[in-house]
Motif scaffolding. Structure first.
Motif, PDB file in Angstrom:
ATOM      1  N   LEU A 120     -12.621  16.005  17.946  1.00 42.09           N
ATOM      2  CA  LEU A 120     -13.011  17.297  18.481  1.00 42.09           C
ATOM      3  C   LEU A 120     -14.423  17.245  19.069  1.00 42.09           C
ATOM      4  O   LEU A 120     -14.694  17.844  20.125  1.00 42.09           O
ATOM      5  CB  LEU A 120     -12.944  18.362  17.384  1.00 42.09           C
ATOM      6  N   PHE A 121     -15.323  16.523  18.407  1.00 35.27           N
ATOM      7  CA  PHE A 121     -16.689  16.404  18.922  1.00 35.27           C
ATOM      8  C   PHE A 121     -16.687  15.759  20.302  1.00 35.27           C
ATOM      9  O   PHE A 121     -17.353  16.246  21.232  1.00 35.27           O
ATOM     10  CB  PHE A 121     -17.539  15.583  17.960  1.00 35.27           C
ATOM     11  N   VAL A 122     -15.940  14.670  20.457  1.00 36.14           N
ATOM     12  CA  VAL A 122     -15.890  13.969  21.742  1.00 36.14           C
ATOM     13  C   VAL A 122     -15.282  14.866  22.814  1.00 36.14           C
ATOM     14  O   VAL A 122     -15.707  14.850  23.977  1.00 36.14           O
ATOM     15  CB  VAL A 122     -15.105  12.655  21.603  1.00 36.14           C
ATOM     16  N   MET A 123     -14.283  15.666  22.450  1.00 39.06           N
ATOM     17  CA  MET A 123     -13.633  16.537  23.428  1.00 39.06           C
ATOM     18  C   MET A 123     -14.633  17.518  24.045  1.00 39.06           C
ATOM     19  O   MET A 123     -14.550  17.847  25.230  1.00 39.06           O
ATOM     20  CB  MET A 123     -12.477  17.296  22.778  1.00 39.06           C
ATOM     21  N   PHE A 124     -15.585  17.974  23.243  1.00 39.06           N
ATOM     22  CA  PHE A 124     -16.541  18.951  23.753  1.00 39.06           C
ATOM     23  C   PHE A 124     -17.839  18.323  24.263  1.00 39.06           C
ATOM     24  O   PHE A 124     -18.397  18.772  25.264  1.00 39.06           O
ATOM     25  CB  PHE A 124     -16.867  19.972  22.665  1.00 39.06           C
ATOM     26  N   SER A 338     -21.544  34.603  31.667  1.00 39.18           N
ATOM     27  CA  SER A 338     -21.184  33.467  30.809  1.00 39.18           C
ATOM     28  C   SER A 338     -20.436  32.397  31.594  1.00 39.18           C
ATOM     29  O   SER A 338     -19.557  32.693  32.402  1.00 39.18           O
ATOM     30  CB  SER A 338     -20.310  33.943  29.641  1.00 39.18           C
ATOM     31  N   ALA A 339     -20.807  31.147  31.358  1.00 39.93           N
ATOM     32  CA  ALA A 339     -20.177  30.027  32.043  1.00 39.93           C
ATOM     33  C   ALA A 339     -18.785  29.762  31.474  1.00 39.93           C
ATOM     34  O   ALA A 339     -18.516  30.022  30.294  1.00 39.93           O
ATOM     35  CB  ALA A 339     -21.043  28.773  31.903  1.00 39.93           C
ATOM     36  N   THR A 340     -17.905  29.240  32.297  1.00 44.00           N
ATOM     37  CA  THR A 340     -16.558  28.879  31.855  1.00 44.00           C
ATOM     38  C   THR A 340     -16.635  27.658  30.936  1.00 44.00           C
ATOM     39  O   THR A 340     -17.314  26.682  31.250  1.00 44.00           O
ATOM     40  CB  THR A 340     -15.663  28.551  33.061  1.00 44.00           C
ATOM     41  N   PRO A 341     -15.941  27.678  29.793  1.00 40.88           N
ATOM     42  CA  PRO A 341     -15.952  26.527  28.884  1.00 40.88           C
ATOM     43  C   PRO A 341     -15.384  25.277  29.546  1.00 40.88           C
ATOM     44  O   PRO A 341     -14.565  25.355  30.471  1.00 40.88           O
ATOM     45  CB  PRO A 341     -15.049  26.988  27.733  1.00 40.88           C
ATOM     46  N   THR A 342     -15.835  24.131  29.065  1.00 36.84           N
ATOM     47  CA  THR A 342     -15.324  22.851  29.570  1.00 36.84           C
ATOM     48  C   THR A 342     -14.993  21.926  28.411  1.00 36.84           C
ATOM     49  O   THR A 342     -15.570  22.038  27.329  1.00 36.84           O
ATOM     50  CB  THR A 342     -16.352  22.159  30.484  1.00 36.84           C
ATOM     51  N   VAL A 343     -14.054  21.017  28.648  1.00 41.57           N
ATOM     52  CA  VAL A 343     -13.693  19.994  27.666  1.00 41.57           C
ATOM     53  C   VAL A 343     -13.517  18.670  28.385  1.00 41.57           C
ATOM     54  O   VAL A 343     -13.361  18.622  29.607  1.00 41.57           O
ATOM     55  CB  VAL A 343     -12.386  20.348  26.913  1.00 41.57           C
ATOM     56  N   LEU A 344     -13.534  17.601  27.621  1.00 42.73           N
ATOM     57  CA  LEU A 344     -13.364  16.253  28.158  1.00 42.73           C
ATOM     58  C   LEU A 344     -12.022  15.713  27.693  1.00 42.73           C
ATOM     59  O   LEU A 344     -11.767  15.633  26.485  1.00 42.73           O
ATOM     60  CB  LEU A 344     -14.492  15.337  27.680  1.00 42.73           C
ATOM     61  N   LEU A 345     -11.146  15.355  28.625  1.00 40.79           N
ATOM     62  CA  LEU A 345      -9.856  14.796  28.262  1.00 40.79           C
ATOM     63  C   LEU A 345     -10.012  13.337  27.841  1.00 40.79           C
ATOM     64  O   LEU A 345     -10.720  12.566  28.491  1.00 40.79           O
ATOM     65  CB  LEU A 345      -8.868  14.890  29.421  1.00 40.79           C
ATOM     66  N   GLN A 346      -9.340  12.971  26.762  1.00 37.77           N
ATOM     67  CA  GLN A 346      -9.446  11.611  26.253  1.00 37.77           C
ATOM     68  C   GLN A 346      -8.746  10.617  27.161  1.00 37.77           C
ATOM     69  O   GLN A 346      -9.234   9.517  27.394  1.00 37.77           O
ATOM     70  CB  GLN A 346      -8.835  11.539  24.848  1.00 37.77           C
ATOM     71  N   GLN A 347      -7.572  10.990  27.699  1.00 40.02           N
ATOM     72  CA  GLN A 347      -6.789  10.049  28.494  1.00 40.02           C
ATOM     73  C   GLN A 347      -7.452   9.722  29.831  1.00 40.02           C
ATOM     74  O   GLN A 347      -7.544   8.562  30.229  1.00 40.02           O
ATOM     75  CB  GLN A 347      -5.391  10.599  28.736  1.00 40.02           C
ATOM     76  N   THR A 348      -7.919  10.745  30.536  1.00 39.11           N
ATOM     77  CA  THR A 348      -8.473  10.533  31.873  1.00 39.11           C
ATOM     78  C   THR A 348      -9.994  10.450  31.876  1.00 39.11           C
ATOM     79  O   THR A 348     -10.587  10.078  32.889  1.00 39.11           O
ATOM     80  CB  THR A 348      -8.055  11.681  32.806  1.00 39.11           C
ATOM     81  N   GLU A 349     -10.645  10.814  30.749  1.00 39.14           N
ATOM     82  CA  GLU A 349     -12.104  10.873  30.651  1.00 39.14           C
ATOM     83  C   GLU A 349     -12.688  11.762  31.744  1.00 39.14           C
ATOM     84  O   GLU A 349     -13.752  11.497  32.304  1.00 39.14           O
ATOM     85  CB  GLU A 349     -12.705   9.468  30.722  1.00 39.14           C
ATOM     86  N   GLU A 350     -11.973  12.844  32.055  1.00 39.59           N
ATOM     87  CA  GLU A 350     -12.389  13.772  33.102  1.00 39.59           C
ATOM     88  C   GLU A 350     -12.778  15.101  32.476  1.00 39.59           C
ATOM     89  O   GLU A 350     -12.100  15.601  31.574  1.00 39.59           O
ATOM     90  CB  GLU A 350     -11.250  13.970  34.108  1.00 39.59           C
ATOM     91  N   ARG A 351     -13.869  15.683  32.934  1.00 38.27           N
ATOM     92  CA  ARG A 351     -14.333  16.972  32.447  1.00 38.27           C
ATOM     93  C   ARG A 351     -13.497  18.077  33.093  1.00 38.27           C
ATOM     94  O   ARG A 351     -13.306  18.101  34.302  1.00 38.27           O
ATOM     95  CB  ARG A 351     -15.813  17.135  32.755  1.00 38.27           C
ATOM     96  N   MET A 352     -13.001  19.020  32.265  1.00 38.19           N
ATOM     97  CA  MET A 352     -12.081  20.055  32.729  1.00 38.19           C
ATOM     98  C   MET A 352     -12.611  21.449  32.396  1.00 38.19           C
ATOM     99  O   MET A 352     -13.238  21.659  31.352  1.00 38.19           O
ATOM    100  CB  MET A 352     -10.708  19.881  32.059  1.00 38.19           C
ATOM    101  N   TYR A 353     -12.329  22.408  33.277  1.00 38.29           N
ATOM    102  CA  TYR A 353     -12.528  23.809  32.940  1.00 38.29           C
ATOM    103  C   TYR A 353     -11.443  24.220  31.947  1.00 38.29           C
ATOM    104  O   TYR A 353     -10.267  23.871  32.108  1.00 38.29           O
ATOM    105  CB  TYR A 353     -12.427  24.695  34.182  1.00 38.29           C
ATOM    106  N   LEU A 354     -11.830  24.979  30.932  1.00 39.32           N
ATOM    107  CA  LEU A 354     -10.891  25.465  29.921  1.00 39.32           C
ATOM    108  C   LEU A 354     -10.712  26.976  30.092  1.00 39.32           C
ATOM    109  O   LEU A 354     -11.657  27.745  29.912  1.00 39.32           O
ATOM    110  CB  LEU A 354     -11.422  25.153  28.517  1.00 39.32           C
ATOM    111  N   CYS A 355      -9.487  27.385  30.445  1.00 33.13           N
ATOM    112  CA  CYS A 355      -9.163  28.803  30.605  1.00 33.13           C
ATOM    113  C   CYS A 355      -8.028  29.145  29.643  1.00 33.13           C
ATOM    114  O   CYS A 355      -7.044  28.410  29.561  1.00 33.13           O
ATOM    115  CB  CYS A 355      -8.741  29.118  32.036  1.00 33.13           C
TER     116      CYS A 355
END
Length: 528
Positions: A120-124, A338-355
């Motif tokens: 979970l830490f790595v995801m955020f 407020s900024a849109t939350p973001t997460v990091l996908l483990q498979q693609t190592e790409e930063r994503m907007y979380l909606c």
């Protein structure tokens, strides 16, 4: 790691630390290797003693098993549980053994806690090593780790009565670890909702509509009903991480029941509403006493960077348009919105907007690559508007169909059985409802916990003895209270069961398992 405080109550029987073997190798620099330590108010000499012992055990066990990382060391008074989260970065949990029955735990269950914290830490925040590379002093990663883990351990709200995968551990000022009472749960898996063909087709149609709303940008999604997964387009590891977070903080049972009049079409009111709600939600929080506005590095000083705390309680709110909003990620640059939350996908190592969109018991988690959304926050607002305009009716229809087919909290109860079914290949589990598990006697639960510990050891031995072959196991035990406690594993699947009202013969218990396997597991555990 935190600064010493005379006001903090120490959990004497529990230590949790994270350290880096590459740091602090020179005399006088030993503190540099400590990235996190709980309890934070232990003297640094004690913290270094715990980490020094852990480092010595890791080095010693490598002599005999250079290819297999150390997992557990059982001492007379303590259990030392290890997880190598990243190369040379170790997470260690030291738990004091006690004669109290609630202190009976499975080592694998504790290791799964360590793995979940790191995932979970790595995801955020990204990997621990990447934060160390960004700030070699270690202050950046220490402040992030401390805030994140203390929020993970904290307990402010009651969990769902039928939540089978996620929980909070800090009850008041005492750590509550997974014990024998949790032996019919499996952390690190998802729980699926069984749906009929018609409902499945409606869900597939909804997913396609959601993807079309993103235009040329890729769209990944998770669909949940209550706390159960319905559909996912993510990899298994990313699905587990997002599912875990959703159950902890996003699903209806985890949300603060407070109305919000926010809408992305009326952003002008967002800042004041969210800021006011934020102050109310965070005031008096237990975790604030541990770090407040201080830096958590051993060097002290005030923080000079914003620490995103995605695991804070009661920080997500439902807007009038159905999307959830939060101020956790801070305001947009140059704005009070407020900024849109973001997460990091483990498979693609790409930063994503979380909606996140929610309608009644239906929760949709939507992910869009930051690199694919033009104009950033403005582009996300356009995508949300497209979803509301084009997918609202579909979402209403899906929620209605799933609700009609939903059997309630006891939907997966099987009369006479208390069970846990795990599909390791798919990372899926199903279990008797917690309310039904509480009817089991303590003797039955302790016997099953001990049995699962034996199965864990056998699986570990088999993994190293013959990595390409999974060992089939069957163990039946008659507990002191005459209950049958049973475990069967085959082809990546595991079945654990307690039969307290079974006949006296093993033949009767075996027949009961066969009936269960044939009816609910497609015969996967049948002996034929």
């Amino acid at each position: 790691m935190g600064l010493s405080s005379a006001n903090t109550v120490v959990n004497e029987g529990f230590q949790f630390c994270i350290f880096d073997l590459r740091r602090g190798q020179h005399e006088g620099q030993e503190l540099d290797k400590i990235l996190f330590f709980y309890p934070a108010d232990l003297p640094f000499s004690t913290q270094l003693s715990v980490i020094g012992l852990s480092e010595g055990l890791i080095t010693f066990t490598r002599i005999f098993s250079p290819e297999a990382a150390c997992e557990v060391i059982e001492a007379e008074r303590n259990s030392h549980v290890f997880h190598q989260a990243e190369p040379d970065i170790w997470m260690v949990m030291v738990v004091e053994k006690s004669k109290e029955s609630d202190s009976i735990w499975r080592i694998d269950a504790l290791r799964r806690v360590l793995k979940e914290v790191h995932s979970l830490f790595v995801m955020f925040h990204g990997s621990i090593r990447s934060l160390l590379d960004k700030d070699p002093s270690g202050e950046l990663v220490r402040s992030h780790l401390y805030a994140f883990i203390m929020d993970y351990l904290s307990a402010f709200q009651k969990r769902s009565t039928w939540d089978v995968c996620c929980c909070d551990f800090l009850v008041g000022k005492k750590i509550k670890l997974p014990s024998f009472r949790d032996c019919l749960k499996e952390r690190g898996t998802v729980q699926m909702l069984t749906v009929g063909r018609e409902a499945a087709l409606e869900v597939q149609s909804l997913v396609r509509v959601l993807e079309s709303c993103a235009g040329n940008a890729p769209c990944y999604s998770l669909v949940l009903f209550q706390d159960l997964l319905v559909s996912t387009t993510l990899s298994p590891d990313d699905t587990i991480n997002l599912f875990t977070y959703a159950v902890l903080r996003l699903a209806p049972n985890a949300l603060l029941s407070r109305a919000s009049s926010w809408s992305y079409l009326r952003k002008g009111n967002t800042a004041s509403q969210i800021a006011a709600a934020s102050v109310m939600a965070s005031s008096g929080s237990v975790s604030e006493q541990f770090y407040g506005s201080r830096d958590t590095s051993p060097h002290g000083g005030e923080r000079s960077h914003h620490v995103v705390r995605p695991l804070q309680h009661n920080k997500w709110y439902k807007g009038m348009d159905g999307f959830l909003v939060t101020d956790i990620w801070g305001p947009e640059v140059g704005s009070m919105v407020s900024a849109t939350p973001t997460v990091l996908l483990q498979q693609t190592e790409e930063r994503m907007y979380l909606c996140v969109y929610q309608h009644k018991s239906l929760t949709l988690i939507l992910l869009f690559p930051i690199s694919s959304i033009l104009n950033g926050e403005q582009g996300i607002s356009v995508v949300k508007q497209q979803i509301v305009e084009n997918a609202s009716l579909k979402m209403l229809k899906v929620e209605e169909k799933l609700s009609k087919g939903w059997g309630g909290e006891n939907a997966y109860h099987v009369g006479g059985y208390r069970y846990l079914l795990v599909d390791g290949d798919r990372n899926v589990s199903r279990a008797s409802p917690p309310g039904k598990v509480t009817t089991l006697t303590k003797e039955s639960l302790i016997s099953l916990s001990n049995l699962r510990e034996e199965i864990d050891l056998e699986k570990s031995r088999a993994k190293w003895d013959d990595p390409g072959h999974e060992k089939d196991l069957e163990i039946c035990i008659r507990a002191k209270n005459n209950a049958w406690v049973i475990a069967r594993t085959t082809r990546g699947k595991e079945l654990y069961m307690v039969l307290e009202k079974a006949n006296e013969t093993l033949l009767f218990a075996s027949d009961a398992i066969e009936k269960f396997s044939n009816r609910y597991c497609s015969g996967a555990f049948s002996l034929d």
